[in-house]
Design a protein around this motif. Structure first.
Motif, PDB file in Angstrom:
ATOM      1  N   ASP A  94       0.833  -1.212   0.000  1.00 49.90           N
ATOM      2  CA  ASP A  94       0.000   0.000   0.000  1.00 49.90           C
ATOM      3  C   ASP A  94       0.866   1.260   0.000  1.00 49.90           C
ATOM      4  O   ASP A  94       0.454   2.306  -0.495  1.00 49.90           O
ATOM      5  CB  ASP A  94      -0.886   0.024   1.255  1.00 49.90           C
ATOM      6  CG  ASP A  94      -1.849  -1.150   1.280  1.00 49.90           C
ATOM      7  OD1 ASP A  94      -2.673  -1.242   0.357  1.00 49.90           O
ATOM      8  OD2 ASP A  94      -1.759  -1.985   2.212  1.00 49.90           O
ATOM      9  N   ASN A 135      -2.973   1.082  -6.175  1.00 53.23           N
ATOM     10  CA  ASN A 135      -3.065   2.409  -5.532  1.00 53.23           C
ATOM     11  C   ASN A 135      -1.899   2.674  -4.574  1.00 53.23           C
ATOM     12  O   ASN A 135      -1.976   3.579  -3.740  1.00 53.23           O
ATOM     13  CB  ASN A 135      -4.402   2.570  -4.803  1.00 53.23           C
ATOM     14  CG  ASN A 135      -4.553   1.535  -3.713  1.00 53.23           C
ATOM     15  OD1 ASN A 135      -3.677   0.684  -3.540  1.00 53.23           O
ATOM     16  ND2 ASN A 135      -5.645   1.589  -2.973  1.00 53.23           N
ATOM     17  N   LYS A 137       1.185   4.074  -2.759  1.00 55.17           N
ATOM     18  CA  LYS A 137       1.802   5.415  -2.728  1.00 55.17           C
ATOM     19  C   LYS A 137       3.307   5.215  -2.570  1.00 55.17           C
ATOM     20  O   LYS A 137       3.755   4.584  -1.607  1.00 55.17           O
ATOM     21  CB  LYS A 137       1.253   6.214  -1.538  1.00 55.17           C
ATOM     22  CG  LYS A 137      -0.165   6.740  -1.757  1.00 55.17           C
ATOM     23  CD  LYS A 137      -0.609   7.560  -0.550  1.00 55.17           C
ATOM     24  CE  LYS A 137      -1.757   8.513  -0.858  1.00 55.17           C
ATOM     25  NZ  LYS A 137      -2.959   7.903  -1.415  1.00 55.17           N
ATOM     26  N   ASN A 163       1.069   8.347  -8.408  1.00 53.78           N
ATOM     27  CA  ASN A 163       1.435   7.594  -7.195  1.00 53.78           C
ATOM     28  C   ASN A 163       2.941   7.600  -6.958  1.00 53.78           C
ATOM     29  O   ASN A 163       3.406   7.078  -5.941  1.00 53.78           O
ATOM     30  CB  ASN A 163       0.966   6.145  -7.314  1.00 53.78           C
ATOM     31  CG  ASN A 163      -0.539   6.039  -7.356  1.00 53.78           C
ATOM     32  OD1 ASN A 163      -1.216   7.012  -7.672  1.00 53.78           O
ATOM     33  ND2 ASN A 163      -1.074   4.889  -7.047  1.00 53.78           N
TER      34      ASN A 163
END
Ligand code: NAD
Length: 341
Positions: A94, A135, A137, A163
């Motif tokens: 994540d 997604n 980061k 990102n």
């Protein structure tokens, strides 16, 4: 590979998120991992699964770091995975702190460093593309950060460009501290600092819009101090720390990495922060061509960063921005073969 499962946790906690840290047995990671484990990154109700990478020959040292993390008995640490296998480290990530990089050795040219670390970030980009959440980061911390982030981004085409970011928050924090000292003010009372460009001595720490308790104060800042002291001190702070400590900044870099990702994830409360992000997103705004990872002033809201728009740039600012743009274009040219079209 070794894996440790920790304690059961209570009902109010969110589902754990997976946080990758590379260069796990290095200096920055030695601060960063403990800040993440303590909840400084994502708050006290967000458990984390730490996925820590280092090279095969660093696994013994990494095991020692994991032992210390366990000894911290951090309630938010749900699981620790430490490995030299990309498929294990980047799986469902994540957040990714890309700290691992080769230090600049004696006699090594900047071009050699660009190439060698660039090759690391090709592999990191490919691994993120294959194994991480879409997604995820990503924050590049290993130098040269802007160009490394660009290389990773281009090698991860399935992950949105926005990102991928690189760290200039340490430069931003350094600017804040220098100005706070000059004004004898609290850093929390100062707003609207901007750091433009490359994380290198060409960066431009800009006080044109700065506020103190909400009031614009550029007119009260002496120009000689600004141009002859403030800007060079911020630009050269990394070198000054190496000279004093005989090692590069580590705890402050880790702290800035936490600030960068925390604000990105949770929000910056309306404050300007500096983040190096893809210039592709902004259509040449502020004279920055597309195709770079460039530091701009941004505000973070709801898990996204937004460029501070509509700023007027005078000639002094435009010239400073041009210098750092040109350096980044040259860096990009030097690693053109590592950037996937
Ligand atoms: P360090 O030398 O203590 O640690 C680097 C770690 O990276 C080591 O554990 C090493 O094994 C690992 N590593 C080396 N090659 C690797 C590879 N191919 N893949 C993954 N990991 C690899 O260095 P440090 O003090 O922790 O600094 C790390 C990086 O952060 C350096 O590039 C440094 O220049 C940079 N840095 C950036 C900022 C910034 O503001 N952006 C500030 C300070 C330092």
């Amino acid at each position: 590979m070794f894996k440790v499962l920790s304690r059961a946790f209570s009902q109010q906690l969110k589902d754990p998120v997976r946080v990758v840290v590379t260069g796990g047995s290095g200096q920055i990671a030695y601060s960063l991992l403990f800040r993440i484990a303590s909840g400084s990154l994502l708050g006290e109700n967000q458990p984390v699964i730490l996925q820590i990478y280092d090279l095969p020959h660093m696994q013994a040292a990494l095991r020692g770091v994991v032992m210390e993390l366990l000894d911290g008995a951090f309630p938010l640490v749900h699981e620790i995975v430490a490995s030299d296998l990309p498929e294990t480290i980047y799986a469902n990530a994540d957040y990714a702190f890309l700290v691992g990089a080769k230090p600049r050795g004696p006699g090594m040219e900047r071009g050699d460093l660009l190439k060698q670390n660039g090759e690391i970030f090709v592999k990191v980009g490919q691994a993120l593309d294959k194994y991480a959440n879409k997604n995820v980061k990503v924050l590049a911390v290993g130098n040269p950060v802007n160009t490394n982030a660009l290389i990773a981004m281009s090698n991860a085409p399935s992950i949105p460009k926005e990102n991928f970011t690189a760290m200039t928050r340490l430069d931003h924090n350094r600017a804040l501290c220098q100005l706070g000292t000059y004004l004898n003010a609290k850093v929390t009372d100062i707003g609207n600092i901007a750091v433009w460009g490359n994380h290198s001595p060409t960066m431009f720490p800009d006080l044109s819009y700065v506020t103190l308790n909400g009031d614009k104060i550029r007119g009260k800042i002496d120009n000689t101090w600004y141009e002859k002291e403030f800007i060079p001190v911020v630009q050269q702070r990394g070198t000054a720390i190496i000279a004093a400590r005989k090692a590069s900044s580590a705890a402050s870099a880790a702290s800035a990495a936490v600030d960068h990702v925390r604000d990105w994830a949770i929000g910056s409360n309306g404050n300007w922060v500096s983040m190096a992000v893809p210039s592709d997103l902004y259509n040449g705004e502020y004279g920055v061509p597309p195709g770079l990872i460039f530091s701009y002033p941004v505000v973070c809201v709801n898990g996204a960063y937004q460029l501070v728009k509509g700023l007027k740039l005078d000639e002094f600012q435009q010239n400073k921005i041009k210098v750092t743009v040109n350096e980044l274009l040259k860096e990009k040219e030097a690693v053109a073969d590592l950037i996937r079209k």
